[in-house]
Design a protein around this motif. Structure first.
Motif, PDB file in Angstrom:
ATOM      1  N   GLN A 319      48.211  33.574  48.564  1.00 16.59           N
ATOM      2  CA  GLN A 319      47.167  32.756  49.184  1.00 16.59           C
ATOM      3  C   GLN A 319      45.871  33.558  49.317  1.00 16.59           C
ATOM      4  OE1 GLN A 319      48.494  29.839  49.040  1.00 16.59           O
ATOM      5  NE2 GLN A 319      50.419  30.954  48.736  1.00 16.59           N
ATOM      6  N   LEU A 320      45.987  34.843  49.619  1.00 18.98           N
ATOM      7  CA  LEU A 320      44.797  35.692  49.670  1.00 18.98           C
ATOM      8  C   LEU A 320      44.181  35.825  48.284  1.00 18.98           C
ATOM      9  CD1 LEU A 320      42.925  37.547  51.298  1.00 18.98           C
ATOM     10  CD2 LEU A 320      44.506  39.428  50.791  1.00 18.98           C
ATOM     11  N   ALA A 321      45.027  35.947  47.260  1.00 20.30           N
ATOM     12  CA  ALA A 321      44.527  36.033  45.884  1.00 20.30           C
ATOM     13  C   ALA A 321      43.729  34.784  45.527  1.00 20.30           C
ATOM     14  CB  ALA A 321      45.689  36.219  44.909  1.00 20.30           C
ATOM     15  N   ASN A 322      44.223  33.624  45.925  1.00 20.51           N
ATOM     16  CA  ASN A 322      43.489  32.377  45.668  1.00 20.51           C
ATOM     17  C   ASN A 322      42.128  32.401  46.345  1.00 20.51           C
ATOM     18  OD1 ASN A 322      45.568  31.246  44.152  1.00 20.51           O
ATOM     19  ND2 ASN A 322      46.549  30.311  45.937  1.00 20.51           N
ATOM     20  N   ALA A 323      42.087  32.960  47.559  1.00 21.80           N
ATOM     21  CA  ALA A 323      40.819  33.021  48.292  1.00 21.80           C
ATOM     22  C   ALA A 323      39.827  33.976  47.644  1.00 21.80           C
ATOM     23  CB  ALA A 323      41.082  33.439  49.735  1.00 21.80           C
ATOM     24  N   LEU A 324      40.335  35.070  47.076  1.00 22.60           N
ATOM     25  CA  LEU A 324      39.450  36.076  46.477  1.00 22.60           C
ATOM     26  C   LEU A 324      39.113  35.781  45.023  1.00 22.60           C
ATOM     27  CD1 LEU A 324      41.028  39.383  47.895  1.00 22.60           C
ATOM     28  CD2 LEU A 324      39.189  37.983  48.862  1.00 22.60           C
ATOM     29  N   HIS A 325      39.818  34.840  44.420  1.00 30.54           N
ATOM     30  CA  HIS A 325      39.630  34.559  43.001  1.00 30.54           C
ATOM     31  C   HIS A 325      38.187  34.240  42.617  1.00 30.54           C
ATOM     32  CE1 HIS A 325      39.620  31.884  39.391  1.00 30.54           C
ATOM     33  NE2 HIS A 325      40.365  32.863  38.919  1.00 30.54           N
ATOM     34  N   ASP A 330      39.633  36.909  37.679  1.00 36.67           N
ATOM     35  CA  ASP A 330      40.541  37.441  36.669  1.00 36.67           C
ATOM     36  C   ASP A 330      41.960  37.029  37.049  1.00 36.67           C
ATOM     37  OD1 ASP A 330      42.141  38.914  34.943  1.00 36.67           O
ATOM     38  OD2 ASP A 330      40.840  40.677  34.987  1.00 36.67           O
ATOM     39  N   GLU A 331      42.368  35.862  36.569  1.00 40.14           N
ATOM     40  CA  GLU A 331      43.675  35.319  36.950  1.00 40.14           C
ATOM     41  C   GLU A 331      44.813  36.220  36.496  1.00 40.14           C
ATOM     42  OE1 GLU A 331      44.087  31.344  35.588  1.00 40.14           O
ATOM     43  OE2 GLU A 331      42.278  30.624  36.621  1.00 40.14           O
ATOM     44  N   LYS A 332      44.705  36.774  35.295  1.00 38.80           N
ATOM     45  CA  LYS A 332      45.788  37.617  34.783  1.00 38.80           C
ATOM     46  C   LYS A 332      45.966  38.856  35.658  1.00 38.80           C
ATOM     47  CE  LYS A 332      47.663  39.716  30.587  1.00 38.80           C
ATOM     48  NZ  LYS A 332      48.223  40.858  31.321  1.00 38.80           N
ATOM     49  N   PHE A 333      44.856  39.460  36.071  1.00 38.08           N
ATOM     50  CA  PHE A 333      44.947  40.624  36.948  1.00 38.08           C
ATOM     51  C   PHE A 333      45.661  40.265  38.241  1.00 38.08           C
ATOM     52  CE2 PHE A 333      43.096  42.372  40.824  1.00 38.08           C
ATOM     53  CZ  PHE A 333      43.528  43.694  40.737  1.00 38.08           C
ATOM     54  N   LEU A 334      45.280  39.154  38.854  1.00 42.65           N
ATOM     55  CA  LEU A 334      45.889  38.756  40.116  1.00 42.65           C
ATOM     56  C   LEU A 334      47.371  38.456  39.941  1.00 42.65           C
ATOM     57  CD1 LEU A 334      43.037  36.460  41.492  1.00 42.65           C
ATOM     58  CD2 LEU A 334      43.711  38.695  42.379  1.00 42.65           C
TER      59      LEU A 334
END
Length: 513
Positions: A319-325, A330-334
């Protein structure tokens, strides 16, 4: 106490709502609202952490400081405020949340330049109280004060507690949400942290598509709390996320090491610094059970059970990754970073278990050994902390039934004793694979396994005593939790008495706890 040295770097950096009223409401496009503590006419000090106060730069307590400890008579330089954040609660998006009963005084620097934020909990309503009163009761305040300090001395990253005081008010609470509200004594805790920033702060501004504010918040956080990040532009945000993943995984491993169950791992209760934060319906593990949750609100699905804390932390990081995207882009990095999280967590977890058992390194066959151990612990209902204490005392001529009956919550019949005997034999065989001496193995265990953990029944007894005007147990528990790897009070190093098995506020807790 040197309260005149408190400063407010956060509110100078970000836009805020300066309306200074407690009406509960949405505050879109702002990160905080200035708000004054409610103020209390008849405060009474219960406990003060002089050692912590000296460490963070406030100095020793004086009688005149009591008013500040409950939010009264603030110096002119202190502009108090509450912050807005969002979050996922029990897996569902909850929208705007915020500091509903927490008010920040600001930040102080000690002589070495270390920053510490100071925050009242229970000092009155804020715009984020969601129709609640912003007060706290004695039981929840004692639990926060003692447990945060207990975790610190166990070596687990955490917020800390500076003071605990009665407000002189009575507060209405329905502890089990079952239609039985009661009056309880009100209290205020001052807690401290390097920062109280949460996953939810970033979720809020991202959900509002305030990407410039999101970037400002990221830059502020990295600059102030992540000096190890020296990269620039987009790479520093990637490094930031990787750092949070590592910190969070390490925190979860430490929770497993000491047997801590948080009970309400919503994303708004996750520290961006990898700290244990928000001590509500938590519990230290008594009988080992991967499916144990101390939170009655969590019982239908046991989302936040002891054994699920690793995977839930990973879900929260998604969920944090979605917020920082929107900034990392960089979806692959996340995805790769989050997929690696599980591998890192389990390697760190199993390495931690090796130390608890006195193994000098993790071997391939240890995975099966740990799985068998978990099954044994649950079947024999062995106390998590006390089991390892007893394991340290194993000798060749030991009476296993007598030795382990002291730490089992069930009767050890012949069948169960046979399984225990077989496990101990396998354990002894595994110890022989060590490249270190038995003495060094013992030292490794002693450093990893506490002799004392702050169990809920002890907290319950302590709260009852404080309510009646007695602080003797509070003082004893404080001394014990400051020395958790020593057995200072043997009466505290015993399994939970059966009389507390179903006691409300002890074995059964709610988010109100």
């Amino acid at each position: 106490m040197n309260i005149e040295s408190i400063r407010q770097p956060f509110i100078k950096k970000f836009p805020g709502d300066f309306s200074n009223n407690t009406m509960q409401r949405n505050t879109p496009k702002v990160l905080f609202s200035t708000i004054k503590p409610a103020g209390f006419d008849r405060p009474q000090l219960i406990a003060f952490n002089n050692v912590l106060s000296e460490e963070i730069g406030l100095g020793k307590y004086e009688e005149k400081d009591l008013n500040f400890l409950v939010g009264n008579d603030l110096p002119e330089n202190v502009q108090t405020y509450a912050t807005a954040y969002a979050g996922h609660q029990f897996g569902n998006w909850a929208g705007q949340l915020g500091d509903g009963r927490a008010i920040l005084a600001g930040e102080i620097l000690n002589d070495s330049g270390k920053k510490t934020e100071i925050q009242w909990k229970g000092a009155g309503a804020t715009p984020y109280s969601r129709h609640a009163d912003g007060r706290a009761v004695l039981r929840s305040s004692v639990r926060e004060y003692l447990m945060s300090e207990a975790m610190y001395h166990l070596g687990v990253h955490t917020t800390r507690a500076l003071s605990l005081a009665f407000t002189g008010e009575e507060v209405v609470r329905d502890i089990m949400y079952n239609g039985n509200p009661q009056l309880e004594k009100g209290a205020v805790v001052i807690r401290t942290s390097e920062s109280f920033l949460r996953f939810g702060h970033f979720e809020l501004v991202s959900a509002q598509q305030e990407y410039k504010t999101l970037q400002d918040l990221l830059d502020f956080t990295i600059e102030n709390y992540f000096p190890e990040i020296t990269s620039s532009e987009n790479q520093k945000y990637k490094d930031f996320f990787e750092n949070i993943c590592t910190r969070t995984a390490n925190l979860m491993v430490e929770w497993f090491r000491v047997g801590f169950v948080h009970g309400v791992m919503n994303t708004d209760n996750m520290s961006i610094l990898g700290l244990t934060i928000d001590y509500g319906p938590y519990s230290m593990m008594d009988e080992y059970d991967l499916n144990f949750t101390p939170n009655t609100t969590d019982l239908p699905g046991r989302r936040y059970a002891f054994g699920k804390q690793g995977q839930i932390s990973q879900w929260n990081l998604w969920q944090l990754a979605n917020a920082l995207h929107p900034l990392i882009k960089d979806e692959k990095f996340l995805e790769d970073t989050l997929n690696k999280y599980g591998t890192y967590f389990w390697e760190a977890h199993d390495t931690m278990l090796c130390k608890k058992f006195g193994f000098d390194e993790l071997k391939k066959e240890d995975e099966e050994f740990f799985t068998n151990w978990q099954g044994l612990m649950q079947e024999l209902e062995l106390d998590y902390t006390l089991f390892f204490n007893q394991l340290e005392k194993i000798t060749a001529d030991l009476d296993l039934k007598e030795h382990f009956s002291k730490v089992s919550y069930t009767f050890l019949n012949e069948e169960k004793l046979g399984k225990l005997k077989n496990f101990i034999e396998n354990y002894e065989s595994r110890l022989k694979l060590n490249s270190i001496s038995r003495e060094d193995s013992q030292k490794l265990m002693e450093k990893s396994n506490p002799k004392f953990t702050l169990r809920n029944y002890l907290l319950y007894e302590c709260i009852e005593e404080i309510s009646s005007g007695n602080t003797e147990m509070l003082q004893k528990l404080t001394k014990a939790l400051e020395n958790p790897y020593e057995e200072i009070f043997p009466e505290f190093s015993t399994k939970r008495p059966s009389g507390y098995d179903d006691t409300t506020g002890c074995s059964t807790l709610s988010c109100s706890s």
